[in-house]
Design a protein around this motif. Structure first.
Motif, PDB file in Angstrom:
ATOM      1  N   TYR A  67       0.810  -1.368  -0.025  1.00  0.00           N
ATOM      2  CA  TYR A  67      -0.011  -0.136  -0.036  1.00  0.00           C
ATOM      3  C   TYR A  67       0.790   1.235  -0.022  1.00  0.00           C
ATOM      4  CZ  TYR A  67      -4.130  -2.811   0.934  1.00  0.00           C
ATOM      5  OH  TYR A  67      -5.014  -3.818   0.782  1.00  0.00           O
ATOM      6  N   GLY A  68       1.942   1.261   0.908  1.00  0.00           N
ATOM      7  CA  GLY A  68       2.808   2.450   0.677  1.00  0.00           C
ATOM      8  C   GLY A  68       3.379   2.671  -0.720  1.00  0.00           C
ATOM      9  N   ALA A  69       3.838   1.498  -1.360  1.00  0.00           N
ATOM     10  CA  ALA A  69       4.527   1.716  -2.688  1.00  0.00           C
ATOM     11  C   ALA A  69       3.328   2.400  -3.743  1.00  0.00           C
ATOM     12  CB  ALA A  69       5.032   0.697  -3.359  1.00  0.00           C
ATOM     13  N   LEU A  70       2.006   1.866  -3.514  1.00  0.00           N
ATOM     14  CA  LEU A  70       0.845   2.002  -4.319  1.00  0.00           C
ATOM     15  C   LEU A  70       0.701   3.805  -4.086  1.00  0.00           C
ATOM     16  CD1 LEU A  70      -1.646   1.830  -6.127  1.00  0.00           C
ATOM     17  CD2 LEU A  70      -2.619   0.991  -4.130  1.00  0.00           C
ATOM     18  N   LEU A  89       7.434   1.994  -8.880  1.00  0.00           N
ATOM     19  CA  LEU A  89       6.757   1.714  -7.742  1.00  0.00           C
ATOM     20  C   LEU A  89       5.562   0.820  -8.098  1.00  0.00           C
ATOM     21  CD1 LEU A  89       6.918   5.276  -6.589  1.00  0.00           C
ATOM     22  CD2 LEU A  89       7.816   3.611  -4.990  1.00  0.00           C
ATOM     23  N   GLY A  90       4.922   1.069  -9.040  1.00  0.00           N
ATOM     24  CA  GLY A  90       3.822  -0.009  -9.213  1.00  0.00           C
ATOM     25  C   GLY A  90       4.086  -1.465  -9.611  1.00  0.00           C
ATOM     26  N   VAL A  91       5.217  -1.769  -9.882  1.00  0.00           N
ATOM     27  CA  VAL A  91       5.587  -3.163  -9.941  1.00  0.00           C
ATOM     28  C   VAL A  91       5.962  -3.703  -8.460  1.00  0.00           C
ATOM     29  CG1 VAL A  91       7.584  -4.537 -10.714  1.00  0.00           C
ATOM     30  CG2 VAL A  91       6.584  -3.004 -12.369  1.00  0.00           C
ATOM     31  N   PHE A  92       6.676  -2.696  -7.746  1.00  0.00           N
ATOM     32  CA  PHE A  92       7.082  -3.237  -6.276  1.00  0.00           C
ATOM     33  C   PHE A  92       5.664  -3.254  -5.428  1.00  0.00           C
ATOM     34  CE2 PHE A  92       7.857  -2.332  -1.813  1.00  0.00           C
ATOM     35  CZ  PHE A  92       9.043  -3.087  -1.567  1.00  0.00           C
ATOM     36  N   ALA A  93       4.718  -2.354  -5.711  1.00  0.00           N
ATOM     37  CA  ALA A  93       3.290  -2.700  -5.147  1.00  0.00           C
ATOM     38  C   ALA A  93       2.728  -3.904  -5.236  1.00  0.00           C
ATOM     39  CB  ALA A  93       2.625  -1.357  -5.374  1.00  0.00           C
ATOM     40  N   ALA A  94       2.821  -4.064  -6.594  1.00  0.00           N
ATOM     41  CA  ALA A  94       2.155  -5.508  -7.172  1.00  0.00           C
ATOM     42  C   ALA A  94       2.720  -6.851  -6.378  1.00  0.00           C
ATOM     43  CB  ALA A  94       2.287  -5.458  -8.757  1.00  0.00           C
ATOM     44  N   LEU A  95       4.032  -6.498  -6.434  1.00  0.00           N
ATOM     45  CA  LEU A  95       4.880  -7.903  -5.884  1.00  0.00           C
ATOM     46  C   LEU A  95       4.515  -7.994  -4.364  1.00  0.00           C
ATOM     47  CD1 LEU A  95       8.225  -7.578  -7.445  1.00  0.00           C
ATOM     48  CD2 LEU A  95       6.563  -9.236  -8.055  1.00  0.00           C
ATOM     49  N   ALA A  96       4.474  -6.776  -3.652  1.00  0.00           N
ATOM     50  CA  ALA A  96       4.465  -6.953  -2.318  1.00  0.00           C
ATOM     51  C   ALA A  96       2.737  -7.131  -1.929  1.00  0.00           C
ATOM     52  CB  ALA A  96       4.466  -5.572  -1.657  1.00  0.00           C
ATOM     53  N   LEU A  97       1.829  -6.795  -2.802  1.00  0.00           N
ATOM     54  CA  LEU A  97       0.483  -7.060  -2.370  1.00  0.00           C
ATOM     55  C   LEU A  97       0.125  -8.609  -2.865  1.00  0.00           C
ATOM     56  CD1 LEU A  97      -1.368  -3.894  -3.524  1.00  0.00           C
ATOM     57  CD2 LEU A  97      -0.950  -4.698  -1.089  1.00  0.00           C
ATOM     58  N   TYR A  98       0.779  -8.843  -3.941  1.00  0.00           N
ATOM     59  CA  TYR A  98       0.540 -10.208  -4.290  1.00  0.00           C
ATOM     60  C   TYR A  98       0.979 -11.252  -3.166  1.00  0.00           C
ATOM     61  CZ  TYR A  98       2.028 -14.364  -7.176  1.00  0.00           C
ATOM     62  OH  TYR A  98       2.147 -15.686  -7.649  1.00  0.00           O
ATOM     63  N   TRP A 253      -9.992  10.285 -11.447  1.00  0.00           N
ATOM     64  CA  TRP A 253      -9.954   8.646 -11.629  1.00  0.00           C
ATOM     65  C   TRP A 253      -8.681   8.133 -11.733  1.00  0.00           C
ATOM     66  CZ3 TRP A 253     -14.613   5.852 -11.142  1.00  0.00           C
ATOM     67  CH2 TRP A 253     -15.600   6.578 -11.447  1.00  0.00           C
ATOM     68  N   LEU A 254      -7.674   8.782 -11.724  1.00  0.00           N
ATOM     69  CA  LEU A 254      -6.139   8.599 -11.833  1.00  0.00           C
ATOM     70  C   LEU A 254      -5.755   7.613 -10.702  1.00  0.00           C
ATOM     71  CD1 LEU A 254      -3.678   8.424 -13.553  1.00  0.00           C
ATOM     72  CD2 LEU A 254      -3.020  10.551 -12.168  1.00  0.00           C
ATOM     73  N   PRO A 255      -6.015   7.660  -9.643  1.00  0.00           N
ATOM     74  CA  PRO A 255      -5.624   6.909  -8.263  1.00  0.00           C
ATOM     75  C   PRO A 255      -6.292   5.522  -8.684  1.00  0.00           C
ATOM     76  CG  PRO A 255      -6.215   8.978  -7.457  1.00  0.00           C
ATOM     77  CD  PRO A 255      -6.573   9.042  -8.759  1.00  0.00           C
ATOM     78  N   LEU A 256      -7.536   5.530  -9.173  1.00  0.00           N
ATOM     79  CA  LEU A 256      -8.373   4.229  -9.295  1.00  0.00           C
ATOM     80  C   LEU A 256      -7.531   3.490 -10.416  1.00  0.00           C
ATOM     81  CD1 LEU A 256     -10.366   2.097  -8.496  1.00  0.00           C
ATOM     82  CD2 LEU A 256     -12.044   3.363  -9.903  1.00  0.00           C
ATOM     83  N   GLU A 257      -7.380   4.320 -11.525  1.00  0.00           N
ATOM     84  CA  GLU A 257      -6.825   3.444 -12.663  1.00  0.00           C
ATOM     85  C   GLU A 257      -5.475   3.012 -12.406  1.00  0.00           C
ATOM     86  OE1 GLU A 257      -6.610   6.616 -15.259  1.00  0.00           O
ATOM     87  OE2 GLU A 257      -8.609   6.728 -15.738  1.00  0.00           O
ATOM     88  N   ILE A 258      -4.611   3.634 -11.543  1.00  0.00           N
ATOM     89  CA  ILE A 258      -3.445   3.201 -10.979  1.00  0.00           C
ATOM     90  C   ILE A 258      -3.295   1.949 -10.204  1.00  0.00           C
ATOM     91  CG2 ILE A 258      -1.030   3.399  -9.736  1.00  0.00           C
ATOM     92  CD1 ILE A 258      -1.292   6.332 -10.738  1.00  0.00           C
TER      93      ILE A 258
END
Length: 372
Positions: A67-70, A89-98, A253-258
């Motif tokens: 969530y922090g990286a997101l 940051l998005g890739v890191f967030a995806a890996l951590a949330l995964y 809508w940008l935050p939701l899109e990310i």
């Protein structure tokens, strides 16, 4: 359920011979390696306890980092920062949330009293915010471990992918990118409408309320305490979906899109992992536990990447089918003990593979051979 549980039943191979029928083809005809099953249970009895001092920090740190990286990715994008930074940051967030999300798999196997409060906190911090509450896996994944359902049309998590057409693999993989939008539509629109349209409620429950890959699977109606848990989790997910959509409509809508992009990437990674979780070579026959094991995949060390694309113990997926209730943090030690005891020429060794890409290549070759 430990491996010895399977030894109390006549296995599928013995049943076929007793009835005078030939063995099924392929791995479905594999007789039980009872020495391996017994060793799996006997050598690991002392490490079966789920350790809260591992579960809690692992799940919480993964969620906080994700969530922090997101949040940083969203803030950087809104402020007009570098697209590469947003992407990293998005890739890191995806890996951590995964990783945080995959604790849903542990929730289906650990005893309900093993980690007090863990299910509730996971749903509050991870399951409901991602619109993937634990009920979507609980009561479903256990069918995949059933001795009589694994690999059959009644298995919600099995498709004979290795025997399908080559185009089926990219279609199967890329559909994962639609998951976050589908979850948002489900919680924000379909579930509330189902309250006033009973046929829609039934359809959504049967067809869109489980993390399954078998299109023939129909989920049974929940009952008792589980139904009450489903109600509260559904309510939480719907309220959260409405909140997110309402905030996005008024603030942008940008935050939701990310966020959708991050969850889609996590879903894609999980779909790739699913491609190599099994060999996918069974055509619907019941299988022995040993056959299930050989149709499943371990990607043990020394490779380091397996812990990233198959975290929370899922790099030992074949071993998990021998010892479904073994906590994820004990699987590495289970693997070391069994390999040392059974030896490199054993049945156990046949489910160990070197990495992701050799397994993907094997699956592609199998589908190429299935074109005829």
């Amino acid at each position: 359920m430990l491996a010895t549980d399977h030894l109390d039943h006549t296995d599928v191979h013995d049943a076929h011979e007793a009835a005078g029928r030939p063995r099924p083809p392929g791995l479905a005809g594999t007789p039980e390696d009872k020495a391996m099953l017994r060793a799996a249970a006997d050598l690991t009895r002392d490490i079966t306890r789920a350790r809260p001092e591992i579960y809690w920090p692992d799940m919480l740190v993964s969620a906080v980092l994700g969530y922090g990286a997101l949040a940083l990715a969203i803030r950087t994008a809104i402020s007009g920062g570098s697209g590469l930074v947003v992407l990293a940051l998005g890739v890191f967030a995806a890996l951590a949330l995964y990783r945080a999300l995959l604790f849903i798999h542990e929730l289906t196997h650990i005893h309900r009293d093993a980690l007090p409060g863990f299910r509730f906190v996971w749903n509050l911090l991870v399951g409901i915010p991602v619109l993937m509450p634990s009920f979507m896996y609980e009561g479903v994944h256990s069918l995949h471990h059933s001795r009589i359902r694994y690999g059959t049309v009644e298995d919600p998590e099995y498709l004979p992918l290795a025997l399908m057409k080559p185009w089926s693999l990219p279609v199967f993989t890329l559909t994962a990118l639609l998951l976050p939008v589908g979850l948002l539509l489900r919680s924000a629109v379909l579930v509330p409408l189902g309250v006033i349209v009973p046929p829609l409620r039934t359809l959504v429950w049967e067809r869109a309320s489980s993390l399954s890959i078998n299109p023939s699977f129909r989920r049974r109606k929940p009952e008792g305490a589980f139904a009450r848990m489903v109600f509260w989790q559904e309510l939480g997910a719907t309220l959260w979906a409405w909140t997110v959509l309402g905030w996005s409509a008024t603030h942008g809508w940008l935050p939701l899109e990310i966020a959708i992009g991050v969850i889609a990437l996590a879903a894609l990674l999980n779909q790739v992992r699913t491609l190599v979780a099994h060999l996918w070579e069974n055509e619907g026959d019941q299988m022995t536990v040993t056959g299930q094991y050989l149709d499943s995949v371990n990607v043990p060390p020394p490779g380091v990447w397996g812990g990233i694309w198959a975290p929370v113990g899922l790099r030992y997926h074949a071993l998990h089918h021998l010892l479904p209730s073994m906590p994820y943090h004990s699987l590495g030690e289970c693997h070391r003990r069994l390999r040392a005891h059974l030896g490199m020429g054993s049945t156990y060794e046949k489910a160990n593979y070197p990495g992701l890409f050799p397994l993907l290549a094997r699956l592609v070759r199998s589908t190429m051979g299935a074109r005829a």
